[in-house]
Design a protein around this motif. Sequence first.
Motif: not given
Length: 292
Positions: A16-39
């Motif tokens: 859940x990301x606050x950007x431009x005063x809006x709360x967005x529900x986000x999915x992470x791109x698959x590249x993060x999983x491939x690189x072993x990176x977790x937001x």
Amino acid sequence: MKITGKVIKGIGGFYYVVAASILYECRARGVFRKQGITPLVGDIVDIEPTDEEAKAYLTDIHERSSELIRPAVANADQAMLIFSATRPDINYGLIDRFLANMYQQGLETVLCVSKTDLVDKETLDAITLIYKKAGYDIYPLCNKTGEGLEEIRNVIKGKSTVLSGPSGVGKSSLIKNLIPHSEVEIGELSEKIGRGKNTTRHTELLALDEDSTVYDTPGYSSIDLLCTDESELAGLFREFTEFNGNCRFAGCSHLAEPNCAVKSAVEDGIISLSRYNSYKEMYSNIKSRRKW
């Protein structure tokens, strides 16, 4: 079109990301999983809104100024450990394990002792002295009367602070005192992401004002040490530092060796006995765990 925002919560694979005063529900791109990176909560990220309202993909994570493993947060400036003077009783071992973990992760930590209205001054002074001797700033707080609240505000002003502590010590009450209207705001967010209003189950980033934020983290009853080598443990007790090189034997464990400067400091009252007892317990646990 990419926009930049901040992760305020992560649950069930959604961020859940606050950007431009809006709360967005986000999915992470698959590249993060491939690189072993977790937001992480606290991350500054780039997102790409989709055609669905307030939905987006998380595409990039900006460089972090700090990163914690436990609790898993990013870009925190400091931690504040909250524990109660009583109800529940103080668990010094739990406090000291948390402090060791924060010291190992390089995050400055201050302490807050709550429920000060339930103990006498002599008891409170004895508690605070233990950690003042260890070089920590410690602030008394009564959530009921508000005594000490202004000092807490000053400590967290202009910073991102991880609020942590055992269950039942008054962390939620402190947050409500710091953010009087948080019940409505947290409630609205809770409804959107499916969290109960009164129990913190996941880490959440809350804004106190334009330049001050707190990470509301779940309470706990136990903590695992990050340190895996008992020989490195003494370096995580900041009050041991000035004595570590003054022992008779190099690599002194500060346990059974003769002419140990740390043990002498304990006997002289320079290092608190409760802190030294925590050290001995941790040392034994790490050594046993490593053997297994």
